[in-house]
Design an enzyme around this catalytic site. Structure first.
Site, short mmCIF file in Angstrom:
data_model
loop_
_atom_site.label_atom_id
_atom_site.label_comp_id
_atom_site.label_asym_id
_atom_site.label_seq_id
_atom_site.Cartn_x
_atom_site.Cartn_y
_atom_site.Cartn_z
N HIS A 1 16.83 4.96 -2.87
CA HIS A 1 15.20 5.67 -2.25
C HIS A 1 14.74 4.41 -4.07
CE1 HIS A 1 11.18 7.32 -4.20
NE2 HIS A 1 11.48 7.43 -3.00
N ASP B 1 5.20 1.08 2.14
CA ASP B 1 3.93 1.56 0.93
C ASP B 1 3.91 0.77 0.19
OD1 ASP B 1 2.22 2.37 -1.32
OD2 ASP B 1 3.89 4.46 -1.09
N ASP C 1 -1.69 2.40 -0.37
CA ASP C 1 -0.47 2.38 0.24
C ASP C 1 -0.17 2.16 1.28
OD1 ASP C 1 1.63 3.68 1.92
OD2 ASP C 1 1.21 5.91 1.06
N ASP D 1 -6.33 4.74 -5.49
CA ASP D 1 -5.45 5.69 -6.65
C ASP D 1 -5.03 3.89 -7.73
OD1 ASP D 1 -3.50 4.65 -6.97
OD2 ASP D 1 -2.71 7.54 -4.97
N ARG E 1 12.50 4.22 1.74
CA ARG E 1 14.16 4.70 2.24
C ARG E 1 13.99 3.85 3.57
NH1 ARG E 1 13.35 10.76 2.25
NH2 ARG E 1 11.76 10.94 1.17
N LYS F 1 11.91 4.63 7.02
CA LYS F 1 10.54 5.66 6.46
C LYS F 1 9.56 4.54 6.99
CE LYS F 1 9.97 9.00 3.67
NZ LYS F 1 9.20 10.24 3.78
N CYS G 1 2.88 0.74 -2.51
CA CYS G 1 4.18 0.39 -3.77
C CYS G 1 5.16 -0.08 -4.61
CB CYS G 1 3.86 2.12 -4.64
SG CYS G 1 5.14 3.25 -3.85
N TYR G 2 5.49 -0.06 -3.14
CA TYR G 2 7.19 -0.21 -3.01
C TYR G 2 7.45 -2.13 -3.05
CZ TYR G 2 8.70 3.88 -1.97
OH TYR G 2 9.00 5.78 -2.48
N HIS H 1 -1.43 3.32 -7.30
CA HIS H 1 -0.92 2.20 -5.93
C HIS H 1 -1.75 0.43 -6.66
CE1 HIS H 1 0.02 5.38 -3.58
NE2 HIS H 1 1.13 5.00 -3.63
#
Lengths: 405, 285
Positions: free
Chosen positions: A232, A281, A336, A343, A275, A278, A283-284, A346
């Site tokens: 993850h 996003d 995201d 927020d 992952r 998935k 944030c990754y 992010h």
């Protein structure tokens, strides 16, 4: 001009994930996301006909969003919210990346608020009067180092912090997040980061920790929250950064980690997923993207002379396009993916990922690659602590001068 | 901030400061947790009260079941459940409960974490592989299910030669159906972690057949590159030919089939060349 953007390449459609004629819920969600992203790319392409300075980072809007959050924080009401040091860190780090100075008196106010979150027995809590927790401890230490004043540094009760970290240790060298709390790989990273920044680390504190962290590396190559779970992005960053902090990066399988991390960048969207199979996003961008400078450093230490001198091992341009075109909220703040609410979490990690994508720093080598207009360039972030490079330097200057308690 | 939240918080803080171990304190933790289930201090104090007041743990399990249904992606509620189940030493509901949560979100990380703990703590492995078969039948791209498959085998039968053979054939079939499914390719690599893949019976042929069917999934090409690299490592014959094949695949990945990772593929090309090409020139000269 248009041809310099990956997202306007007429061949991009070849990189839709597709479903090989066998759709499942994963591939349906993936397709829906690609459709939304494709819409953003199409809109951007149309704008290119009339505008020249795009994609643009909407600095003013993000600043307004962040300052409003900061104002809110400094009113320092006490409530049930258990992530207040996180909010301080996310906002301060975002402002730092945007080179925005804090208004007069604000730095001091935030430092005093964080002091109220510190527990008598050491460590910081999610808010005043709560139990100490490793995540807000990490966030508070980072936030205080970003503020970077003597007042802020002196908030930290180092002997108590050291005792607290030792209390959170499990016999095998993992860390629980709080007294009676869960044990996972975040604990190892938060403890190692806070201890190293404030110079309270001892050998006994991290005895066995690197071995425990390595046991979280999965057959896919990334790290999981605890041994046996799925690789993850967030946990993988924690695992790698913890190993780097502890000087034991060679214990993990770096080529497997590199393969897994490189494969997390989405072929169509350009951003990262957390992952396998998935969705992308924003944030990754940091949790996965931030691993590349660390891996680059590890490989160059091993005298790998085949490493590129001007690019990380991911597509820095494509990530910047995803962030700038798909992850900016109209009213300020980052997100995201299109359609999601904004927020501070992010906003912080999208901007941190943008920083990694713009700057290659390797020893004395520096290479900057900014997508869109020149004013999009944000400050460099330290890939281990994720605070500004200057912030790390001034924290080291202050704390290294003090003896380990 | 609403008055309700404020009142509840002020009240909770007062009780915490006094360390009041009473029924009304216990009730208050439920109110506070409802307002913010991420407040770990509330849950911690609730556990102290559970013990101190000798509360019925089965009731507590029912309560936390409700809370998790409302907040399935929260760390604190799952940790609370783990502690309660541990105290009860009874995990009879846990397999069904996590299954229900995974019905709504088959990749919920907390649910998988709890399930893995339950399986190992209470030794409940028997039906797990069947469950995973069902999940993969439903969504062959569910990477959490593939990961669980790996976990269960590594904790039970282990990857013996027979198990490896069974898993390789299972995975090959799944790849045949959906060749671009990274989860299956990663699993195949994982199963063969301690085995030389290029030597594994029928595997190279399997890849070459997919390739000859014009399949250019980056995962297939990357897997073939790894096999060629193993051959080079093992000092195979026809080194030059094998290296050329690997480099050609890498070039295809870099420039055509997987351009997003062009820097990564470029790096592998350069590494492979510098590691093996020099020696080739020396040996041929």
């Amino acid at each position: 001009m248009a041809s310099s953007f990956r997202c306007t390449d007429p061949c991009l459609h070849l990189f839709h994930a597709g479903d090989c004629g066998l759709p499942t819920s994963s591939s349906r969600e993936q397709k829906a996301t690609e459709d939304i992203v494709a819409n953003c790319f199409r809109y951007f392409k149309n704008c290119l006909d009339i505008e020249t300075d795009i994609p643009m980072l909407h600095r003013r809007k993000h600043e307004a969003f962040l300052m409003k959050g900061l104002q809110h924080l400094s009113e320092s009401y006490e409530c049930l919210d258990a992530s207040r040091p996180w909010l301080c860190y996310w906002i301060l780090h975002s402002l730092e990346l945007l080179s925005i100075d804090l208004p007069e008196g604000m730095a001091s106010q935030v430092a005093q608020f964080l002091a109220k979150c510190q527990c008598p027995d050491g460590g910081f809590a999610g808010g005043p009067g709560q139990l100490a927790h490793l995540a807000p401890t990490y966030a508070a230490v980072n936030a205080l180092c970003i503020i970077g004043t003597d007042e802020a540094f002196k908030v930290i009760d180092r002997p108590a912090l050291q005792r607290y970290l030792l209390r959170m240790r499990t016999p095998e060298g993992a860390f629980k997040m709080h007294e009676g709390g869960e044990v996972d790989i975040r604990g190892a990273y938060c403890a190692a980061s806070a201890a190293r920044l404030t110079n309270v680390a001892t050998k006994a504190m991290f005895d066995g920790t690197a071995e425990w962290v390595v046991s979280c590396q999965t057959y896919e190559g990334g790290f999981a929250g605890e041994p046996g779970l799925e690789a993850h992005g967030g946990y993988s960053f924690c695992g790698l950064a913890a190993l780097v902090l502890l000087g034991h990066e060679r214990l993990c399988d770096i080529s497997a980690l590199l393969r897994w991390t490189a494969n997390r960048q989405m072929a169509f969207e350009g951003g990262f997923q957390g992952r396998t199979n998935k969705l992308v996003d924003g944030c990754y961008s940091f949790w996965q993207g931030g691993a590349f400078p660390l891996m680059h450093m590890i490989l160059s230490k091993e005298k790998d002379d085949t490493l590129s001198a001007d690019s990380w091992m991911f597509h820095q341009g494509a990530l910047q396009e995803y962030l700038l075109i798909c992850c900016q909220h109209q009213g300020g703040g980052l997100i995201d993916k299109p359609g999601k609410p904004r927020d501070f979490y992010h906003t912080c990690y999208c901007l941190s990922g943008l920083s990694v994508a713009q700057h290659l720093t390797e020893g004395r080598l520096e290479h900057t690659q900014v997508t869109g207009c020149a004013s999009n360039e944000v400050k460099r972030t330290h890939p281990v602590f994720n605070i500004g490079l200057d912030s790390v330097l001034s924290a080291h200057a202050f704390f290294e001068a003090l003896p380990v308690p | 901030i609403s008055h309700a939240v404020r009142d509840c918080y002020d009240y909770f803080r007062a009780i915490l400061r006094k360390d009041e171990r009473s029924e009304r304190a216990f009730e208050l933790t439920a109110d506070a947790a409802a307002l913010n289930p991420a407040n770990y201090t509330v849950w911690h104090f609730r556990r102290i009260l559970l013990k101190d007041l000798g509360k019925n743990l089965q009731d507590e399990l029912d309560y936390i079941t409700e809370v998790i249904h409302d907040h399935p992606k929260n760390y604190q509620v799952w940790h609370h459940r783990r502690v309660v189940v541990d105290w009860l030493r009874n995990a009879s509901d846990e397999i069904d409960f996590t299954r229900l949560i995974l019905t709504h979100d088959a990749k919920n990380y907390h649910a998988w974490q709890h399930r893995q703990w339950v399986l190992r703590e209470f030794d409940l492995w028997d039906a797990e592989l069947d469950y995973i078969d069902d999940l993969l039948e439903e969504d062959i791209r569910n990477n959490s299910a593939w990961n669980q498959r790996y976990y269960v085998i590594s904790k039970t039968s282990k990857f013996t030669d027979e198990v490896i053979a069974r898993e390789v054939s299972y995975t090959k079939e799944k790849i045949n159906n959906v060749p671009n499914n990274e989860s299956a390719w990663n699993y195949l690599r994982g199963v063969l972690l301690d085995t030389e893949m290029y030597k594994y019976s029928g595997l190279m042929t399997f890849c070459e057949e997919l390739f000859s069917q014009s399949i250019r999934s980056p995962h297939l090409l990357a897997f073939m590159v790894d096999c060629y690299q193993e051959m080079l490592n093992a000092k195979c014959e026809d080194k030059e030919e094998v290296l050329a094949k690997a480099l050609k695949l890498l070039k295809g990945l870099e420039e055509e089939y997987d351009t997003i990772r062009c820097e990564y593929w470029k790096y592998l090309s350069v590494t492979l060349s510098s590691k093996y090409a020099g020696k080739l020139e020396q040996s041929s000269s």
